[in-house]
Design an enzyme around this catalytic site. Structure first.
Site, PDB file in Angstrom:
ATOM      1  N   SER A 138      13.961   8.201 -44.120  1.00  0.00           N
ATOM      2  CA  SER A 138      15.167   8.924 -44.517  1.00  0.00           C
ATOM      3  C   SER A 138      16.240   7.927 -44.914  1.00  0.00           C
ATOM      4  O   SER A 138      16.251   6.777 -44.449  1.00  0.00           O
ATOM      5  CB  SER A 138      15.669   9.779 -43.347  1.00  0.00           C
ATOM      6  OG  SER A 138      16.930  10.359 -43.651  1.00  0.00           O
ATOM      7  N   TYR A 151      18.721  11.415 -34.662  1.00  0.00           N
ATOM      8  CA  TYR A 151      17.891  11.466 -35.861  1.00  0.00           C
ATOM      9  C   TYR A 151      17.865  10.112 -36.567  1.00  0.00           C
ATOM     10  O   TYR A 151      16.792   9.614 -36.937  1.00  0.00           O
ATOM     11  CB  TYR A 151      18.422  12.545 -36.808  1.00  0.00           C
ATOM     12  CG  TYR A 151      17.598  12.708 -38.059  1.00  0.00           C
ATOM     13  CD1 TYR A 151      16.316  13.242 -38.008  1.00  0.00           C
ATOM     14  CD2 TYR A 151      18.110  12.325 -39.302  1.00  0.00           C
ATOM     15  CE1 TYR A 151      15.550  13.384 -39.161  1.00  0.00           C
ATOM     16  CE2 TYR A 151      17.357  12.469 -40.457  1.00  0.00           C
ATOM     17  CZ  TYR A 151      16.079  12.998 -40.380  1.00  0.00           C
ATOM     18  OH  TYR A 151      15.325  13.135 -41.520  1.00  0.00           O
TER      19      TYR A 151
END
Length: 258
Positions: A138, A151
């Protein structure tokens, strides 16, 4: 790599970019092997695939389930040519509002799930002297923002694992790639952003899943080591890496869209 006839295992294949990547690979003649927790969703996705496919219910957060599932896959197909580690989830919240269990769950699924599946295919790939491992990390693994400590940390771990493994495997015939997308318009935000605030604040910056899936399938074919999405974000990452502390001070308000 020409995908025709190749065994392509996709985790997190029950929706979003996982399902679309499997479909696009199938359209190129690959044999997609769908892996996810929801058997009902897998069946719905599999029904739209052209040609041969495989389907296995598996929670990548469980070592036992991963070992059993990949043993079954190798028992049926004998090999895995491409592994797309796509399974993962996130929840955006301030650190005091994020429980320890959520940190553990995100690290277990996003990071350890990638490690488990990679280790399940790696010995066979090394034995055959060929294979592709593609990890969906990501942008959050490169530029962390507020309300994403759990995250972002899990995706930083995925990138660290990916980069180190790539160095280990140079010359082996097995390639290791990272795909680092920004926000994508998928069911991911049903958990990460249940009230829709982040998606609303993103406006036109959110990417279509078909765009990301197309790039992922391109990596399956090319073996490119890293792709940052959208394209302009790659330049932002480079600039951030040169002056990270200054960039933090200058952009923290504009980056805090959650």
């Amino acid at each position: 790599m020409e995908l025709k006839g190749k065994i392509v295992v996709v985790t997190g294949a029950s929706g979003g970019i996982g399902a679309l990547s499997a479909q696009m690979a199938a359209e190129r003649g690959a044999i997609p092997v769908l892996v996810a927790r929801s058997e009902d969703k897998l069946k719905a996705i599999a029904g739209s695939l052209p040609g041969e496919y495989g389907m296995y219910r598996c929670d990548v957060g469980s070592s036992a389930e991963v070992e059993e599932t990949f043993a079954r896959i190798f028992g049926v197909y004998g090999r895995v040519d491409v592994l797309l580690n796509n399974a993962g989830f996130g929840r955006f919240a301030l650190t005091p509002e994020t429980g320890i269990d959520e940190y553990e769950m995100m690290m277990n699924v996003n990071y350890m799930g990638t490690v488990r599946c990679t280790k399940a295919v790696l010995p066979k790939m090394l034995e055959q002297g060929a294979g592709r491992i593609i990890n969906v990390a990501s942008m959050a693994g490169k530029i962390a923002t507020a309300k994403s400590t759990a995250y972002s940390a899990s995706k930083h771990a995925v990138l660290g694992f990916t980069n180190a493994l790539r160095q280990e495997l140079r010359g082996s015939g097995v390639t290791v790639s990272a795909v680092n997308p920004g926000p994508i318009d998928t069911e991911f935000f049903d958990i990460a952003d249940p009230d829709g605030t982040y998606v609303k604040n993103l406006g036109g910056m959110i990417m279509k899943p078909s765009y990301v899936a197309k790039k992922i399938v391109g990596v399956m074919e090319s073996g490119r080591e890293e792709v940052d999405l959208p394209r302009w974000a790659a330049w932002a990452i480079r600039a951030y890496g040169m002056v990270p502390r200054l960039a933090d001070r200058l952009t923290y308000k504009s980056m805090s869209r959650k």
